[in-house]
Motif scaffolding. Structure first.
Motif, PDB file in Angstrom:
ATOM      1  N   MET A 191       1.844  17.580  -9.631  1.00 25.73           N
ATOM      2  CA  MET A 191       0.476  18.047  -9.804  1.00 25.73           C
ATOM      3  C   MET A 191      -0.419  17.483  -8.702  1.00 25.73           C
ATOM      4  N   PHE A 192      -1.698  17.573  -8.914  1.00 23.17           N
ATOM      5  CA  PHE A 192      -2.664  17.157  -7.887  1.00 23.17           C
ATOM      6  C   PHE A 192      -2.696  15.641  -7.764  1.00 23.17           C
ATOM      7  N   ASN A 193      -3.070  15.173  -6.561  1.00 22.99           N
ATOM      8  CA  ASN A 193      -3.179  13.729  -6.382  1.00 22.99           C
ATOM      9  C   ASN A 193      -4.472  13.274  -5.727  1.00 22.99           C
ATOM     10  N   ALA A 194      -5.379  14.223  -5.390  1.00 29.17           N
ATOM     11  CA  ALA A 194      -6.657  13.817  -4.789  1.00 29.17           C
ATOM     12  C   ALA A 194      -7.609  15.005  -4.725  1.00 29.17           C
ATOM     13  N   ILE A 195      -8.884  14.691  -4.704  1.00 24.21           N
ATOM     14  CA  ILE A 195      -9.910  15.674  -4.342  1.00 24.21           C
ATOM     15  C   ILE A 195     -10.295  15.320  -2.909  1.00 24.21           C
ATOM     16  N   THR A 196     -10.110  16.248  -2.004  1.00 24.11           N
ATOM     17  CA  THR A 196     -10.364  15.945  -0.595  1.00 24.11           C
ATOM     18  C   THR A 196     -11.679  16.518  -0.077  1.00 24.11           C
ATOM     19  N   HIS A 197     -12.136  17.635  -0.679  1.00 24.40           N
ATOM     20  CA  HIS A 197     -13.352  18.277  -0.193  1.00 24.40           C
ATOM     21  C   HIS A 197     -14.228  18.714  -1.363  1.00 24.40           C
ATOM     22  N   SER A 198     -15.510  18.516  -1.180  1.00 26.42           N
ATOM     23  CA  SER A 198     -16.517  19.107  -2.053  1.00 26.42           C
ATOM     24  C   SER A 198     -17.423  19.921  -1.139  1.00 26.42           C
ATOM     25  N   GLN A 199     -18.193  20.811  -1.722  1.00 26.53           N
ATOM     26  CA  GLN A 199     -19.002  21.718  -0.904  1.00 26.53           C
ATOM     27  C   GLN A 199     -20.410  21.795  -1.456  1.00 26.53           C
TER      28      GLN A 199
END
Length: 137
Positions: free
Chosen positions: A1-9
Motif C-alpha cells: 500500500m501507500f507509504n508517503a504523501i509527497t505532494h499537496s496542491q
C-alpha cells in the motif's frame, strides 16, 4: 500500500507572485520549477524536506477547461477554495515577528493552544496558512 504523501496542491492565480510569497517571504525553497509546455509545474518545500512538496498550481489546462478554470479563479479570488496549509516552527512568536517585518499580513496573532502556539495568515490569493510551535511532551 501507500507509504508517503509527497505532494499537496493549492491554487494560486499568479505563480511568480506565489514564488515571491512562498520563497521570498516565508522562506520555503523551490523543489521544482518546470515548464511542461501545457503548464508550469511549480512546487515548493520546507528547506531540507524535499520529500513533501506543495504544488502551486494555476487553475487551467490540462486539469480543466478554460471555462472551469475561470470559475475556479473567481472562487480563489473570493478566498472560497478552502485551500490551506499547516507548517510547524520551533518558535512561533519569533517566526511571526520575522514574517511581520517582511510584510506578511496575518489573520491571527500567535495564540496559546492546548497543542502549542500557533497563528494564521493568508497568502496573496486567499489560501489559509497556519504555523504551529507544537508542545513538547
Amino acid at each position: 500500500m501507500f507509504n508517503a504523501i509527497t505532494h499537496s496542491q493549492i491554487y494560486v492565480l499568479d505563480q511568480d507572485q506565489a514564488l515571491d510569497f512562498y520563497v521570498g517571504k516565508l522562506g520555503l525553497e523551490v523543489a521544482a520549477d518546470v515548464d511542461m509546455g501545457i503548464m508550469r509545474w511549480l512546487a515548493v518545500s520546507v528547506p531540507g524536506h524535499p520529500e513533501r512538496q506543495i504544488l502551486l498550481e494555476r487553475p487551467g489546462a490540462p486539469a480543466m477547461s478554460e471555462e472551469t478554470a475561470e470559475q475556479v479563479r473567481e472562487l480563489v479570488t473570493k478566498g472560497a477554495m478552502g485551500g490551506w496549509l499547516i507548517l510547524t516552527t520551533d518558535d512561533c512568536r519569533k517566526t511571526y515577528e520575522t514574517l511581520l517585518a517582511k510584510g506578511v499580513e496575518f489573520t491571527e496573532e500567535p495564540t496559546d493552544r492546548d497543542y502549542g502556539i500557533d497563528c494564521g495568515l493568508r497568502d496573496p490569493f486567499g489560501n489559509r496558512l497556519r504555523f504551529t510551535q507544537l508542545k513538547t511532551v
